[in-house]
Design a protein around this motif. Structure first.
Motif, PDB file in Angstrom:
ATOM      1  N   ALA A 163       0.833  -1.200   0.000  1.00  0.00           N
ATOM      2  CA  ALA A 163       0.000   0.000   0.000  1.00  0.00           C
ATOM      3  C   ALA A 163       0.871   1.256   0.000  1.00  0.00           C
ATOM      4  CB  ALA A 163      -0.921   0.008   1.208  1.00  0.00           C
ATOM      5  N   TYR A 164       2.094   1.116   0.523  1.00  0.00           N
ATOM      6  CA  TYR A 164       3.028   2.238   0.602  1.00  0.00           C
ATOM      7  C   TYR A 164       4.398   1.785   0.140  1.00  0.00           C
ATOM      8  CZ  TYR A 164      -0.587   4.484   3.283  1.00  0.00           C
ATOM      9  OH  TYR A 164      -1.781   5.032   3.671  1.00  0.00           O
ATOM     10  N   ARG A 165       5.154   2.734  -0.409  1.00  0.00           N
ATOM     11  CA  ARG A 165       6.500   2.439  -0.904  1.00  0.00           C
ATOM     12  C   ARG A 165       7.465   3.499  -0.388  1.00  0.00           C
ATOM     13  NH1 ARG A 165       3.870   1.646  -6.718  1.00  0.00           N
ATOM     14  NH2 ARG A 165       2.947  -0.397  -6.313  1.00  0.00           N
ATOM     15  N   LEU A 166       8.586   3.031   0.102  1.00  0.00           N
ATOM     16  CA  LEU A 166       9.620   3.931   0.615  1.00  0.00           C
ATOM     17  C   LEU A 166      10.811   3.917  -0.327  1.00  0.00           C
ATOM     18  CD1 LEU A 166      10.771   5.741   2.908  1.00  0.00           C
ATOM     19  CD2 LEU A 166      11.685   3.645   3.910  1.00  0.00           C
ATOM     20  N   TYR A 167      11.200   5.108  -0.758  1.00  0.00           N
ATOM     21  CA  TYR A 167      12.365   5.264  -1.615  1.00  0.00           C
ATOM     22  C   TYR A 167      13.371   6.142  -0.889  1.00  0.00           C
ATOM     23  CZ  TYR A 167       9.135   3.658  -5.195  1.00  0.00           C
ATOM     24  OH  TYR A 167       8.228   2.925  -5.907  1.00  0.00           O
ATOM     25  N   GLY A 168      14.640   5.810  -1.015  1.00  0.00           N
ATOM     26  CA  GLY A 168      15.677   6.598  -0.370  1.00  0.00           C
ATOM     27  C   GLY A 168      16.904   6.707  -1.247  1.00  0.00           C
ATOM     28  N   GLU A 169      17.622   7.796  -1.038  1.00  0.00           N
ATOM     29  CA  GLU A 169      18.829   8.049  -1.826  1.00  0.00           C
ATOM     30  C   GLU A 169      19.863   8.734  -0.934  1.00  0.00           C
ATOM     31  OE1 GLU A 169      20.005  10.621  -5.804  1.00  0.00           O
ATOM     32  OE2 GLU A 169      18.041  10.880  -4.896  1.00  0.00           O
ATOM     33  N   ILE A 170      21.046   8.188  -0.904  1.00  0.00           N
ATOM     34  CA  ILE A 170      22.149   8.813  -0.168  1.00  0.00           C
ATOM     35  C   ILE A 170      22.719   9.894  -1.074  1.00  0.00           C
ATOM     36  CG2 ILE A 170      24.395   8.472   0.905  1.00  0.00           C
ATOM     37  CD1 ILE A 170      23.525   5.535   1.380  1.00  0.00           C
ATOM     38  N   VAL A 171      22.567  11.138  -0.661  1.00  0.00           N
ATOM     39  CA  VAL A 171      23.034  12.250  -1.495  1.00  0.00           C
ATOM     40  C   VAL A 171      24.378  12.796  -1.031  1.00  0.00           C
ATOM     41  CG1 VAL A 171      20.743  12.920  -2.289  1.00  0.00           C
ATOM     42  CG2 VAL A 171      21.647  13.917  -0.191  1.00  0.00           C
ATOM     43  N   HIS A 172      24.760  12.461   0.195  1.00  0.00           N
ATOM     44  CA  HIS A 172      26.042  12.966   0.708  1.00  0.00           C
ATOM     45  C   HIS A 172      26.578  12.000   1.759  1.00  0.00           C
ATOM     46  CE1 HIS A 172      29.079  15.886   1.955  1.00  0.00           C
ATOM     47  NE2 HIS A 172      28.732  15.645   3.194  1.00  0.00           N
ATOM     48  N   TYR A 173      27.837  11.631   1.614  1.00  0.00           N
ATOM     49  CA  TYR A 173      28.520  10.827   2.618  1.00  0.00           C
ATOM     50  C   TYR A 173      29.941  11.350   2.686  1.00  0.00           C
ATOM     51  CZ  TYR A 173      30.699   6.902   4.966  1.00  0.00           C
ATOM     52  OH  TYR A 173      31.401   6.127   5.854  1.00  0.00           O
ATOM     53  N   GLN A 174      30.388  11.684   3.903  1.00  0.00           N
ATOM     54  CA  GLN A 174      31.696  12.311   4.017  1.00  0.00           C
ATOM     55  C   GLN A 174      32.395  11.883   5.289  1.00  0.00           C
ATOM     56  OE1 GLN A 174      31.482  16.574   4.220  1.00  0.00           O
ATOM     57  NE2 GLN A 174      33.604  16.822   3.589  1.00  0.00           N
TER      58      GLN A 174
END
Length: 186
Positions: free
Chosen positions: A86-97
């Protein structure tokens, strides 16, 4: 002798009933005004996180940690089939330092700083976006392999990603609950 065993078994059973294991889903789903939320509105698909940073392999560990954190909270029923969710989770790592060494007066390395920023999106099955309080979540930690609580870079990275998984789960749960109930506190 048998009285002691009986007392021990009663204490063991009572302590188990207070464990969170018995209050987790599917026995005890979250409620809105005392009415349990139906299972079809609790199905969640977690897409593998994307990585648009220089951190190699960070997205794999973060995806696993987010899935396990969601399971441990018990609000959602995770599915591997995107069409059933019923729900979808999307994620993106935009910064790692990993920031260089902080030095003491003698020029010796004291500690380092690690930070990560993840962009999230929660959607209903039809593609409608659910507004999140924060679409980007940042976590920053300090660690040292020489002073205080010593930990390696891998241990620090695991701690950083675990904190991120908890924050992602909290943010997503609040937005999901608000979209269903129209109130903030679940």
């Amino acid at each position: 002798m048998s009285f002691a065993r009986l007392a021990f078994s009663i204490l063991t059973i009572l302590s188990l009933f207070s464990c969170t294991y018995f209050t987790r889903e599917p026995r005890n789903p979250p409620k809105i005004d005392g009415v349990p939320i139906p299972d079809d509105q609790r199905r969640l698909y977690v897409q593998n996180f994307r990585n648009n940073s220089y951190g190699m392999g960070v997205q794999t560990l973060l995806t696993e940690l987010v899935r396990s954190e969601i399971d441990s909270r018990g609000r959602f029923i995770q599915t591997r089939e995107k069409s059933l969710a019923a729900y979808r989770l999307y994620g993106e790592i935009v910064h790692y330092q990993l920031v260089g060494n902080l030095l003491d007066q003698g020029g010796q390395s004291i500690s380092r700083e690690m930070s990560i920023i993840v962009r999230l999106e929660l959607q209903k099955a039809g593609g409608q976006k659910i507004p999140l309080e924060r679409e980007e979540i940042q976590v920053r930690i300090m660690f040292s392999d020489q002073v205080g609580f010593r930990e390696s870079e891998n241990q620090a990275q695991s701690r950083l990603l675990k904190i991120m998984a908890v924050r992602i789960s909290e943010e997503m749960e609040r937005a999901w609950y608000f979209s269903i109930a129209g109130k903030i506190d679940p």
